[in-house]
Scaffold this motif. Structure first.
Motif, mmCIF file in Angstrom:
data_model
loop_
_atom_site.group_PDB
_atom_site.id
_atom_site.type_symbol
_atom_site.label_atom_id
_atom_site.label_comp_id
_atom_site.label_asym_id
_atom_site.label_seq_id
_atom_site.Cartn_x
_atom_site.Cartn_y
_atom_site.Cartn_z
ATOM 1 N N GLU A 16 0.816 -1.282 0.042
ATOM 2 C CA GLU A 16 0.144 0.051 -0.071
ATOM 3 C C GLU A 16 0.727 1.188 -0.194
ATOM 4 N N THR A 17 0.601 2.252 -0.692
ATOM 5 C CA THR A 17 1.296 3.485 -1.013
ATOM 6 C C THR A 17 0.381 4.613 -1.368
ATOM 7 N N THR A 18 0.950 5.643 -1.306
ATOM 8 C CA THR A 18 -0.015 6.840 -1.759
ATOM 9 C C THR A 18 0.817 7.706 -3.004
ATOM 10 N N LEU A 19 0.064 8.036 -3.986
ATOM 11 C CA LEU A 19 0.370 8.359 -5.208
ATOM 12 C C LEU A 19 0.105 9.851 -4.832
ATOM 13 N N ILE A 20 1.107 10.722 -5.269
ATOM 14 C CA ILE A 20 0.946 12.068 -5.268
ATOM 15 C C ILE A 20 1.282 12.759 -6.639
ATOM 16 N N TYR A 21 0.296 13.566 -7.156
ATOM 17 C CA TYR A 21 0.500 14.085 -8.472
ATOM 18 C C TYR A 21 0.863 15.823 -8.337
ATOM 19 N N GLN A 71 3.371 17.916 -17.918
ATOM 20 C CA GLN A 71 3.706 19.040 -16.759
ATOM 21 C C GLN A 71 3.454 18.287 -15.275
ATOM 22 N N TYR A 72 3.183 17.047 -15.190
ATOM 23 C CA TYR A 72 2.957 16.389 -13.834
ATOM 24 C C TYR A 72 4.079 15.529 -13.534
ATOM 25 N N SER A 73 4.279 15.524 -12.280
ATOM 26 C CA SER A 73 5.268 14.364 -11.753
ATOM 27 C C SER A 73 4.567 13.767 -10.856
ATOM 28 N N VAL A 74 4.829 12.337 -10.711
ATOM 29 C CA VAL A 74 4.004 11.360 -9.803
ATOM 30 C C VAL A 74 5.096 10.801 -8.738
ATOM 31 N N PHE A 75 4.820 11.046 -7.650
ATOM 32 C CA PHE A 75 5.831 10.456 -6.275
ATOM 33 C C PHE A 75 4.848 9.427 -5.612
ATOM 34 N N MET A 76 5.616 8.598 -5.107
ATOM 35 C CA MET A 76 5.046 7.529 -3.992
ATOM 36 C C MET A 76 5.640 7.749 -2.856
ATOM 37 N N THR A 77 4.842 7.707 -1.741
ATOM 38 C CA THR A 77 5.391 7.779 -0.311
ATOM 39 C C THR A 77 4.504 6.938 0.460
ATOM 40 N N ASN A 78 4.932 6.336 1.529
ATOM 41 C CA ASN A 78 4.129 5.547 2.545
ATOM 42 C C ASN A 78 3.895 6.402 3.808
ATOM 43 N N ARG A 79 4.200 7.826 3.762
ATOM 44 C CA ARG A 79 4.061 8.413 5.163
ATOM 45 C C ARG A 79 3.323 9.647 4.879
ATOM 46 N N GLY A 80 2.507 9.817 3.755
ATOM 47 C CA GLY A 80 1.774 11.175 3.413
ATOM 48 C C GLY A 80 2.524 12.159 2.705
ATOM 49 N N SER A 81 2.030 13.125 2.386
ATOM 50 C CA SER A 81 2.368 14.233 1.467
ATOM 51 C C SER A 81 3.426 15.179 2.125
ATOM 52 N N GLY A 82 3.378 15.091 3.522
ATOM 53 C CA GLY A 82 4.429 16.002 4.274
ATOM 54 C C GLY A 82 5.837 15.734 3.828
#
Length: 558
Positions: free
Chosen positions: A445-450, A463-474
């Protein structure tokens, strides 16, 4: 709670199992002997870090009472020639206790001992020394160097305990001793910086280079340090190879005997990859010990893992296809590749470990290997990586270690479609949870942030980048720190010796030694800044050119 036999055993077993830690110092390097105060300071730092990891060890006072001192020779630091009632080791412990509490007068120490029967028992004191005895011991019996060591040791214990969550008697100073940080002090000029850097570079280099060994045996005519001097010299001149560099080194070095280029290469070729890595880790461990008492070191927590390439290889790679591999770009070029893990963020940007990259090695193997060594050196919270590490198996492994990560994701069909929808809506940012298939019925389980790039050169979904993180957008803001590893690579390659050899071990040694020179530069810069200003700013005060100049002096050149 008092230490137990089992808790003490755990401490020293843990120290013995750490490959980068050598304790006691006097027995592990010719730089120190049993009367070396620098060795004593290092030993107490090593033991205290392991000591306060034990849940039952919650008292700095009891640590002072039990830290091993039997091996240390206090005689050279004792100005009294005749026999006296109190042993130097006992007095040393008493004055460390006094310094821990920050008492100005010996009377406070006497009153403390009167009210602490447990401490007296641990120290083995049958009668408490009076105030005049303590005063004479400090001002007359102890050497000035020993008094400074007591102050340093107490500060080290306070800082180590505080970082372990232990209650401490007072707030420790997080700057080096004897530094005046009054605001009316003038800014250090270039001369001040170079003078301080010269002293620190001399000290650091004497600590670091003994971690490297060629295992040549006894009776060799050329001192082993001459090989490390030559390797440093090769790194000081861009594109300088061993043969040409060795010829120049003969004339510019102050040594009577220096190695020839072919002998230098032959000895380095005898080192295995694992030997090189182990020596590097020991050297970095010693470097970390030198910066461990500064606040900047304890801000460590974010590491960046990446892979860099040597210049494209244009020769015949027959027989070396597993080592000279394709580049990260989609082209027909080949190159040697090296992976590193580096401290980033507010911490001093040291390269903690390096390894070669071979054909068919998975990114998971590489990351796991680097994290194994890193977590033995520093505390890690967050791992930053490039998009080539966006495998779900890599991310799951990091999560299983209890670490957070931020990794850009390569945009596949679904991400491109989502980015197009965001563009149509004029939406700059978007988050969504995603499950990545690990195999069988297991998922990560991960979070995708555009995130929409500012001033993008594209007018479509790019124009967009996509990041994955397991601790939220902070944690996404921390990804900006990853650029430091790219900046570091540029400096590291500046320190590399030139070669056309296809010997994998030799190539890797050149890269690893350049990483070490880079790390020495950044550590020296931190120590100089803290000494001169009491603070650490990420922009170097000691430049790479300053370091090159000082290292030339260390090798007797120029």
């Amino acid at each position: 709670m008092a230490p137990t036999c089992e808790s003490r055993r755990s401490v020293f077993r843990g120290i013995a199992r750490k490959s980068h830690v050598e304790w006691p110092k006097y027995d592990s390097t010719p730089l120190y002997d049993r009367s070396s105060l620098a060795g004593l300071e290092s030993d107490i730092r090593t033991v205290s870090e392991a000591w306060f990891d034990q849940d039952v060890h919650t008292s700095v006072e009891l640590f002072v009472c039990t830290v091993p001192l039997a091996y240390f020779r206090f005689d050279p630091h004792d100005r009294y020639a005749n026999s006296v009632r109190y042993e130097m080791a006992t007095l040393f412990r008493l004055f460390v206790l006094k310094e821990l509490h920050g008492w100005d007068h010996e009377t406070a120490l006497v009153e403390y001992l009167k009210s602490r029967s447990v401490i007296r028992e641990q120290l083995g004191i049958e009668s408490i020394p009076d105030q005049s005895t303590l005063w004479r011991s400090w001002h007359t019996r102890f050497t000035e160097d020993l008094r400074e060591t007591i102050e340093t040791v107490a500060r080290t214990i306070l800082i180590t305990a505080q970082n372990a969550g232990i209650t401490i008697p007072r707030e420790p100073a997080r700057t080096l001793r004897h530094h005046d940080t009054e605001s009316d002090q003038p800014e250090p000029d270039d001369g001040d910086v170079l003078d301080q850097a010269s002293e620190i570079t001399d000290h650091v280099s004497r600590i670091i280079f003994p971690a490297f060994s060629l295992n040549r045996g006894e009776g060799c005519e050329i001192h082993e340090n001459a090989f490390w001097d030559l390797q440093t010299y090769l790194g000081l001149r861009q594109n300088l190879a061993a043969n040409e560099g060795a010829r120049s080194f003969i004339h510019e070095s102050t040594r009577d005997r220096t190695p020839m280029g072919h002998a230098h290469r032959d000895h380095l070729r005898d080192l295995s990859i694992e030997q090189i890595r182990e020596m590097y880790r020991q050297a970095v461990g010693r470097l970390l010990e030198e910066v461990a008492a500064t606040e900047a070191f304890y801000r460590a927590g974010i590491v960046a893992i990446d892979i860099t390439e040597a210049d494209p290889f244009t020769g015949d790679r027959t027989g070396h296809e597993d080592e000279i591999i394709g580049t990260k770009e989609k082209n027909d070029e080949y190159a040697y590749q090296w992976a590193t893990v580096q401290l980033v963020g507010n911490a001093v940007p040291l390269v903690l470990d390096a390894r070669p990259v071979r054909k068919d090695e998975s990114r998971k193997e590489i990351v796991e290997d680097l994290l194994d060594s890193t977590e033995g050196l520093v505390h890690v919270d967050n791992v930053l990586m490039d998009r080539e590490f966006d495998s779900q198996h890599v991310l799951e492994m990091i999560s299983q270690r209890g670490l957070s990560y931020v990794v850009p994701k390569r945009m596949q069909t679904s991400e491109k479609a989502q980015a197009k929808r965001l563009l149509q809506r004029g939406q700059d940012r978007y988050e969504t949870d995603r499950k990545l298939h690990l195999g069988k019925n297991e998922w990560h389980e991960t979070t995708l942030i555009y995130r929409r790039k500012e001033d993008s050169e594209h007018d479509d979904h790019r124009q967009y980048s996509v990041f994955m993180t397991n601790r939220g957008s902070g944690h996404l803001t921390e990804y900006g720190y990853r650029w430091e590893i790219e900046s570091g690579y540029r400096s590291i390659k500046r320190f590399m010796a030139a070669t056309t050899s296809k010997d994998f071990g030799l190539r890797f040694f050149y890269f690893a030694f350049a990483c070490l020179l880079y790390s020495i530069w950044r550590a020296v810069d931190l120590l100089v800044q803290v000494e001169l200003t009491g603070e650490y700013e990420h922009s170097p005060m000691v430049t790479a050119d300053n370091t090159l100049t000082l290292l030339k002096k260390e090798t007797g050149i120029g």
